[in-house]
Design a protein around this motif. Sequence first.
Motif, PDB file in Angstrom:
ATOM      1  N   PRO A 198       0.804  -1.227   0.000  1.00 40.50           N
ATOM      2  CA  PRO A 198       0.000   0.000   0.000  1.00 40.50           C
ATOM      3  C   PRO A 198       0.840   1.282   0.000  1.00 40.50           C
ATOM      4  O   PRO A 198       0.402   2.303  -0.544  1.00 40.50           O
ATOM      5  CB  PRO A 198      -0.836  -0.123   1.282  1.00 40.50           C
ATOM      6  N   ASP A 199       2.045   1.249   0.605  1.00 41.35           N
ATOM      7  CA  ASP A 199       2.931   2.416   0.536  1.00 41.35           C
ATOM      8  C   ASP A 199       3.234   2.764  -0.921  1.00 41.35           C
ATOM      9  O   ASP A 199       3.227   3.933  -1.327  1.00 41.35           O
ATOM     10  CB  ASP A 199       4.260   2.132   1.245  1.00 41.35           C
ATOM     11  N   VAL A 200       3.508   1.738  -1.697  1.00 42.75           N
ATOM     12  CA  VAL A 200       3.848   1.943  -3.108  1.00 42.75           C
ATOM     13  C   VAL A 200       2.605   2.328  -3.905  1.00 42.75           C
ATOM     14  O   VAL A 200       2.647   3.223  -4.766  1.00 42.75           O
ATOM     15  CB  VAL A 200       4.497   0.676  -3.692  1.00 42.75           C
ATOM     16  N   ALA A 201       1.490   1.671  -3.627  1.00 45.80           N
ATOM     17  CA  ALA A 201       0.248   1.982  -4.329  1.00 45.80           C
ATOM     18  C   ALA A 201      -0.154   3.442  -4.133  1.00 45.80           C
ATOM     19  O   ALA A 201      -0.660   4.092  -5.053  1.00 45.80           O
ATOM     20  CB  ALA A 201      -0.867   1.057  -3.859  1.00 45.80           C
ATOM     21  N   ALA A 202       0.079   3.973  -2.928  1.00 46.69           N
ATOM     22  CA  ALA A 202      -0.244   5.369  -2.656  1.00 46.69           C
ATOM     23  C   ALA A 202       0.585   6.309  -3.533  1.00 46.69           C
ATOM     24  O   ALA A 202       0.098   7.358  -3.979  1.00 46.69           O
ATOM     25  CB  ALA A 202      -0.016   5.680  -1.180  1.00 46.69           C
ATOM     26  N   ALA A 203       1.836   5.923  -3.799  1.00 45.82           N
ATOM     27  CA  ALA A 203       2.681   6.734  -4.682  1.00 45.82           C
ATOM     28  C   ALA A 203       2.182   6.675  -6.119  1.00 45.82           C
ATOM     29  O   ALA A 203       2.233   7.672  -6.846  1.00 45.82           O
ATOM     30  CB  ALA A 203       4.125   6.255  -4.597  1.00 45.82           C
ATOM     31  N   VAL A 204       1.705   5.509  -6.539  1.00 44.42           N
ATOM     32  CA  VAL A 204       1.115   5.392  -7.876  1.00 44.42           C
ATOM     33  C   VAL A 204      -0.081   6.326  -7.999  1.00 44.42           C
ATOM     34  O   VAL A 204      -0.226   7.060  -8.983  1.00 44.42           O
ATOM     35  CB  VAL A 204       0.684   3.939  -8.165  1.00 44.42           C
ATOM     36  N   LEU A 205      -0.940   6.323  -6.983  1.00 48.08           N
ATOM     37  CA  LEU A 205      -2.122   7.178  -6.990  1.00 48.08           C
ATOM     38  C   LEU A 205      -1.720   8.652  -7.075  1.00 48.08           C
ATOM     39  O   LEU A 205      -2.342   9.446  -7.792  1.00 48.08           O
ATOM     40  CB  LEU A 205      -2.948   6.923  -5.733  1.00 48.08           C
ATOM     41  N   PHE A 206      -0.665   9.029  -6.360  1.00 46.26           N
ATOM     42  CA  PHE A 206      -0.172  10.403  -6.407  1.00 46.26           C
ATOM     43  C   PHE A 206       0.248  10.797  -7.818  1.00 46.26           C
ATOM     44  O   PHE A 206      -0.120  11.865  -8.315  1.00 46.26           O
ATOM     45  CB  PHE A 206       0.997  10.571  -5.444  1.00 46.26           C
ATOM     46  N   THR A 207       1.032   9.936  -8.482  1.00 42.39           N
ATOM     47  CA  THR A 207       1.510  10.291  -9.820  1.00 42.39           C
ATOM     48  C   THR A 207       0.378  10.334 -10.838  1.00 42.39           C
ATOM     49  O   THR A 207       0.440  11.084 -11.816  1.00 42.39           O
ATOM     50  CB  THR A 207       2.597   9.310 -10.300  1.00 42.39           C
ATOM     51  N   LEU A 208      -0.659   9.538 -10.612  1.00 42.95           N
ATOM     52  CA  LEU A 208      -1.795   9.559 -11.536  1.00 42.95           C
ATOM     53  C   LEU A 208      -2.634  10.819 -11.388  1.00 42.95           C
ATOM     54  O   LEU A 208      -3.224  11.298 -12.361  1.00 42.95           O
ATOM     55  CB  LEU A 208      -2.690   8.331 -11.300  1.00 42.95           C
ATOM     56  N   THR A 209      -2.685  11.368 -10.190  1.00 45.97           N
ATOM     57  CA  THR A 209      -3.613  12.469  -9.918  1.00 45.97           C
ATOM     58  C   THR A 209      -2.959  13.849  -9.921  1.00 45.97           C
ATOM     59  O   THR A 209      -3.651  14.847 -10.082  1.00 45.97           O
ATOM     60  CB  THR A 209      -4.319  12.274  -8.564  1.00 45.97           C
ATOM     61  N   ASN A 210      -1.647  13.911  -9.730  1.00 42.86           N
ATOM     62  CA  ASN A 210      -0.979  15.214  -9.720  1.00 42.86           C
ATOM     63  C   ASN A 210      -0.556  15.570 -11.139  1.00 42.86           C
ATOM     64  O   ASN A 210       0.399  15.016 -11.671  1.00 42.86           O
ATOM     65  CB  ASN A 210       0.227  15.197  -8.784  1.00 42.86           C
ATOM     66  N   THR A 211      -1.260  16.494 -11.745  1.00 42.80           N
ATOM     67  CA  THR A 211      -1.051  16.804 -13.167  1.00 42.80           C
ATOM     68  C   THR A 211       0.161  17.694 -13.428  1.00 42.80           C
ATOM     69  O   THR A 211       0.415  18.059 -14.579  1.00 42.80           O
ATOM     70  CB  THR A 211      -2.302  17.478 -13.748  1.00 42.80           C
ATOM     71  N   PHE A 212       0.907  18.036 -12.360  1.00 42.49           N
ATOM     72  CA  PHE A 212       2.096  18.862 -12.554  1.00 42.49           C
ATOM     73  C   PHE A 212       3.371  18.081 -12.268  1.00 42.49           C
ATOM     74  O   PHE A 212       4.429  18.650 -12.051  1.00 42.49           O
ATOM     75  CB  PHE A 212       2.030  20.124 -11.670  1.00 42.49           C
ATOM     76  N   VAL A 213       3.254  16.754 -12.274  1.00 44.79           N
ATOM     77  CA  VAL A 213       4.423  15.894 -12.059  1.00 44.79           C
ATOM     78  C   VAL A 213       4.621  15.032 -13.291  1.00 44.79           C
ATOM     79  O   VAL A 213       3.759  14.226 -13.639  1.00 44.79           O
ATOM     80  CB  VAL A 213       4.241  14.991 -10.826  1.00 44.79           C
ATOM     81  N   THR A 214       5.735  15.205 -13.968  1.00 40.71           N
ATOM     82  CA  THR A 214       6.040  14.381 -15.138  1.00 40.71           C
ATOM     83  C   THR A 214       7.544  14.300 -15.336  1.00 40.71           C
ATOM     84  O   THR A 214       8.294  15.220 -14.991  1.00 40.71           O
ATOM     85  CB  THR A 214       5.369  14.927 -16.408  1.00 40.71           C
ATOM     86  N   GLY A 215       7.986  13.152 -15.847  1.00 42.75           N
ATOM     87  CA  GLY A 215       9.398  12.946 -16.117  1.00 42.75           C
ATOM     88  C   GLY A 215      10.223  12.636 -14.883  1.00 42.75           C
ATOM     89  O   GLY A 215      11.450  12.726 -14.911  1.00 42.75           O
ATOM     90  N   HIS A 216       9.562  12.231 -13.801  1.00 40.19           N
ATOM     91  CA  HIS A 216      10.275  11.995 -12.544  1.00 40.19           C
ATOM     92  C   HIS A 216      10.159  10.548 -12.075  1.00 40.19           C
ATOM     93  O   HIS A 216       9.186   9.858 -12.374  1.00 40.19           O
ATOM     94  CB  HIS A 216       9.744  12.917 -11.446  1.00 40.19           C
TER      95      HIS A 216
END
Length: 224
Positions: free
Chosen positions: A195-213
């Motif tokens: 779940p720690d990792v899944a939460a990070a996946v959810l963050f990257t899917l929903t934060n539209t100002f994070v890319t290439g990281h």
Amino acid sequence: MSLHDRTVLVIGRPSGIAAATVEMLVEAGVNVILAGRTSEKYPVDLTDESSIAALAASLGKVDHVVSTASARARGALADLQPDTIALSFATKVTGPILLAKHFAPLMPPDGSFVFFSGQSARKPMPGMLAVGATNAAVDTVVRSLAVELAPLRVNAISPGTIDTGAYDALGPDKKVALFADRATTNPAHRIGTAPDVAAAVLFTLTNTFVTGHTIPVDGGEALV
């Protein structure tokens, strides 16, 4: 970004990080499609471009693609075989490139890809040469795709030591000893969970100002 009623394709084994990610996405109201080599409904082999193309053609439009797939490539230098290294790259490096090739045209401008790297790309250790090289290549792929596919976003998650069953092959005693050592030395003072990792996946899917990281989820393990 709300993921409610969006379609997210998750590729991986029906357990561990992939399963935790699916569970978290379903709770967020996402239409989740779980695909993998053993899936009867949505089979896909990331080492086979025709398999990826067939999955894309059968699904049509998707909003996001998450690939947790990997191939074991641990081993000391003297024991590494070319086929083992090639399979690792084919699964985690070439596979994501082909996913982007076939799925990007099917995705909306605010869609995204999430791939998986690993902390071995930043912290070399014996027995992890092929794994580290593969993960470092994933980081490069993510940065390059983020530029080429913009405004589609492309990111990676970089797990540290996560208790998902991946370490069971060590045997109970060695696994317990390894986890105790790393929980003592990493700044978070514990072992990570799916779940720690899944939460990070959810963050990257929903934060539209994070890319290439590449987002580390390692309890600070790479720092020590």
